[in-house]
Design a protein around this motif. Structure first.
Motif, PDB file in Angstrom:
ATOM      1  N   GLN A  72       0.822  -1.228   0.000  1.00 40.04           N
ATOM      2  CA  GLN A  72       0.000   0.000   0.000  1.00 40.04           C
ATOM      3  C   GLN A  72       0.849   1.268   0.000  1.00 40.04           C
ATOM      4  O   GLN A  72       0.569   2.212  -0.741  1.00 40.04           O
ATOM      5  CB  GLN A  72      -0.912   0.015   1.237  1.00 40.04           C
ATOM      6  CG  GLN A  72      -1.951  -1.074   1.278  1.00 40.04           C
ATOM      7  CD  GLN A  72      -2.894  -0.976   0.100  1.00 40.04           C
ATOM      8  OE1 GLN A  72      -3.341   0.106  -0.269  1.00 40.04           O
ATOM      9  NE2 GLN A  72      -3.164  -2.097  -0.516  1.00 40.04           N
ATOM     10  N   VAL A 101      10.895  -0.321   3.284  1.00 40.78           N
ATOM     11  CA  VAL A 101       9.530  -0.279   3.830  1.00 40.78           C
ATOM     12  C   VAL A 101       9.410  -1.450   4.799  1.00 40.78           C
ATOM     13  O   VAL A 101       9.647  -2.608   4.430  1.00 40.78           O
ATOM     14  CB  VAL A 101       8.475  -0.371   2.701  1.00 40.78           C
ATOM     15  CG1 VAL A 101       7.072  -0.503   3.283  1.00 40.78           C
ATOM     16  CG2 VAL A 101       8.561   0.856   1.797  1.00 40.78           C
ATOM     17  N   ASP A 152      13.898 -10.238  -1.347  1.00 36.70           N
ATOM     18  CA  ASP A 152      13.165 -10.712  -0.171  1.00 36.70           C
ATOM     19  C   ASP A 152      14.106 -10.587   1.018  1.00 36.70           C
ATOM     20  O   ASP A 152      15.258 -11.034   0.935  1.00 36.70           O
ATOM     21  CB  ASP A 152      12.741 -12.175  -0.404  1.00 36.70           C
ATOM     22  CG  ASP A 152      11.799 -12.686   0.672  1.00 36.70           C
ATOM     23  OD1 ASP A 152      12.010 -12.376   1.868  1.00 36.70           O
ATOM     24  OD2 ASP A 152      10.846 -13.406   0.321  1.00 36.70           O
TER      25      ASP A 152
HETATM   26  N1  NAP Z   1       2.317   3.872  10.515  1.00 42.36           N
HETATM   27  C1  NAP Z   1       1.348   2.984  10.729  1.00 42.36           C
HETATM   28  O1  NAP Z   1       0.308   3.254  11.317  1.00 42.36           O
HETATM   29  C2  NAP Z   1       1.440   1.608  10.229  1.00 42.36           C
HETATM   30  C3  NAP Z   1       0.291   0.804  10.246  1.00 42.36           C
HETATM   31  C4  NAP Z   1       0.400  -0.450   9.725  1.00 42.36           C
HETATM   32  C5  NAP Z   1       1.618  -0.869   9.231  1.00 42.36           C
HETATM   33  N2  NAP Z   1       2.701  -0.062   9.263  1.00 42.36           N
HETATM   34  C6  NAP Z   1       4.019  -0.456   8.742  1.00 42.36           C
HETATM   35  O2  NAP Z   1       4.190   0.185   7.487  1.00 42.36           O
HETATM   36  C7  NAP Z   1       4.483  -0.823   6.506  1.00 42.36           C
HETATM   37  C8  NAP Z   1       3.954  -0.400   5.161  1.00 42.36           C
HETATM   38  O3  NAP Z   1       2.556  -0.264   5.275  1.00 42.36           O
HETATM   39  P1  NAP Z   1       1.620  -0.762   4.106  1.00 42.36           P
HETATM   40  O4  NAP Z   1       0.272  -0.229   4.391  1.00 42.36           O
HETATM   41  O5  NAP Z   1       2.272  -0.512   2.800  1.00 42.36           O
HETATM   42  O6  NAP Z   1       1.597  -2.342   4.381  1.00 42.36           O
HETATM   43  P2  NAP Z   1       1.522  -3.511   3.282  1.00 42.36           P
HETATM   44  O7  NAP Z   1       0.658  -3.100   2.152  1.00 42.36           O
HETATM   45  O8  NAP Z   1       1.176  -4.739   4.055  1.00 42.36           O
HETATM   46  O9  NAP Z   1       3.005  -3.600   2.751  1.00 42.36           O
HETATM   47  C9  NAP Z   1       3.997  -4.324   3.416  1.00 42.36           C
HETATM   48  C10 NAP Z   1       5.073  -4.599   2.392  1.00 42.36           C
HETATM   49  O10 NAP Z   1       6.120  -5.343   3.029  1.00 42.36           O
HETATM   50  C11 NAP Z   1       6.552  -6.293   2.062  1.00 42.36           C
HETATM   51  N3  NAP Z   1       7.225  -7.418   2.708  1.00 42.36           N
HETATM   52  C12 NAP Z   1       6.692  -8.290   3.589  1.00 42.36           C
HETATM   53  N4  NAP Z   1       7.610  -9.245   3.886  1.00 42.36           N
HETATM   54  C13 NAP Z   1       8.731  -8.968   3.150  1.00 42.36           C
HETATM   55  C14 NAP Z   1       9.989  -9.596   2.999  1.00 42.36           C
HETATM   56  N5  NAP Z   1      10.294 -10.735   3.648  1.00 42.36           N
HETATM   57  N6  NAP Z   1      10.883  -9.038   2.149  1.00 42.36           N
HETATM   58  C15 NAP Z   1      10.594  -7.904   1.465  1.00 42.36           C
HETATM   59  N7  NAP Z   1       9.407  -7.259   1.553  1.00 42.36           N
HETATM   60  C16 NAP Z   1       8.482  -7.796   2.384  1.00 42.36           C
HETATM   61  C17 NAP Z   1       5.274  -6.747   1.384  1.00 42.36           C
HETATM   62  O11 NAP Z   1       5.586  -7.377   0.160  1.00 42.36           O
HETATM   63  P3  NAP Z   1       4.438  -7.989  -0.777  1.00 42.36           P
HETATM   64  O12 NAP Z   1       3.909  -6.797  -1.562  1.00 42.36           O
HETATM   65  O13 NAP Z   1       5.157  -8.971  -1.608  1.00 42.36           O
HETATM   66  O14 NAP Z   1       3.401  -8.594   0.116  1.00 42.36           O
HETATM   67  C18 NAP Z   1       4.554  -5.435   1.213  1.00 42.36           C
HETATM   68  O15 NAP Z   1       4.896  -4.792  -0.003  1.00 42.36           O
HETATM   69  C19 NAP Z   1       3.843  -2.078   7.093  1.00 42.36           C
HETATM   70  O16 NAP Z   1       4.396  -3.219   6.533  1.00 42.36           O
HETATM   71  C20 NAP Z   1       4.130  -1.941   8.556  1.00 42.36           C
HETATM   72  O17 NAP Z   1       5.472  -2.297   8.867  1.00 42.36           O
HETATM   73  C21 NAP Z   1       2.629   1.167   9.735  1.00 42.36           C
END
Ligand code: NAP
Length: 287
Positions: free
Chosen positions: A10, A72, A52
């Motif tokens: 996202q 990220v 990864d």
């Molecule tokens: N500030 C806040 O309130 C808040 C709230 C929720 C989360 N967060 C953090 O912000 C991050 C980004 O948010 P978002 O909404 O973009 O979440 P998201 O859509 O779940 O994105 C998480 C990303 O992390 C990638 N990822 C997961 N495991 C990985 C690995 N082993 N190696 C490389 N990449 C990996 C995922 O890859 P894929 O696309 O392949 O699945 C995805 O692109 C979250 O993951 C979390 O850490 C912050």
């Protein structure tokens, strides 16, 4: 070349979209777990490679030629998340990046009541120790999480959650815009940024009232105990560890960890950040 990880998620996807308005496509690379999901970026001239955090060799390839890497954070919490972030930091250092950026969280602290904020504090320690200049983006709480907690309250008429405190709910779009601006103006922030937040902190009382106004249906916000909330979550199949993480958000918000808005995001964007009402309107009226 600026490398962005999580570019099929996202936030990362929006960062790349915004970065494309500031930097030529051939200077942008994405490191993603599934390159097939990043074809639209490839078609625009962005370098797409598989990376990864659990596979160091993949990161060596995906981060090749990086001047800056935006890591990220992954969509999990705890030791495994911190281990994966350390691997990503190591990968960026090995690739010779001159700056590492990382998506941290407002209130990142070893003493936080929310596990993710304790993880981010550990990741910021790793960044301080890595020997490469870094920028830790202390992102406000995602407004999408408020919409997630709101769930089906507009249909049921009740928003039953634990007691909370005010939170600076902040839109993905704004955080992505800010990350792109900071990447394009390298070195603008060194170390942790000020909290990057929307202009207002709102409670779930406020959110229930906003949602009622948007949908035209009354919503009563009721308070459940932490124990009741844990029981409800686990009964509906949420793993115990995730239930504790969610309860941590309420404990941290009650302690005021996400309560203080900061003007830095507005100044980076050159406009007022998106109000939560706008995000809720989109989410409530689209379905
Ligand atoms: N500030 C806040 O309130 C808040 C709230 C929720 C989360 N967060 C953090 O912000 C991050 C980004 O948010 P978002 O909404 O973009 O979440 P998201 O859509 O779940 O994105 C998480 C990303 O992390 C990638 N990822 C997961 N495991 C990985 C690995 N082993 N190696 C490389 N990449 C990996 C995922 O890859 P894929 O696309 O392949 O699945 C995805 O692109 C979250 O993951 C979390 O850490 C912050």
């Amino acid at each position: 070349m600026i490398i962005v990880t999580g570019a099929t998620g996202q936030l990362g996807r929006r960062v790349v979209e915004r970065l494309l308005t500031r930097v030529p496509a051939h200077q942008i690379g994405v490191s993603v777990r599934d390159p097939g999901k990043a074809q639209a970026f490839e078609a625009q001239g962005v370098r797409v490679r598989r990376g990864d955090f659990t596979d160091a060799a993949s990161l060596a390839h995906a981060f090749e030629g990086a001047t800056q890497v935006l890591i990220v954070s992954v969509d999990k919490m705890g030791d495994e998340a911190v281990k994966q972030h350390r691997a990503a930091i190591d990968g960026a250092v090995a690739a010779g990046a001159r700056r590492i950026l990382y998506t941290s969280h407002m209130g990142a602290s070893a003493a936080s009541r929310f596990e993710a904020c304790r993880d981010h504090a550990a990741d910021e320690e790793a960044l301080r120790a890595c020997g490469v200049p870094f920028t830790s983006l202390r992102n406000g709480f995602h407004a999408a999480s408020a919409a997630m907690f709101l769930g089906r309250a507009a249909q049921s008429g009740t928003l039953a959650l634990p007691a909370d405190g005010p939170v600076c709910w902040t839109a993905h779009e704004d955080l992505a815009d800010a990350a792109a601006a900071i990447l394009a103006d390298e070195g603008r922030f060194d170390g942790p940024t000020p909290p990057l937040t929307a202009a207002q902190a709102l409670t779930f009382d406020d959110i229930a009232a906003l949602a009622a106004e948007i949908t035209g249906r009354p919503i009563t916000r009721t308070t459940v105990t932490d124990d009741e909330f844990r029981t409800q979550l686990t009964a509906s199949g949420v793993p115990g560890v995730v239930a504790e993480q969610l309860l941590g958000i309420f404990a941290a918000s009650r302690a005021g960890e996400f309560a203080t808005p900061d003007p830095t995001l507005a100044s980076l964007l050159g406009r007022e950040p998106t109000p939560l009402a706008t995000v809720l309107r989109d989410s409530l009226l689209k379905g």
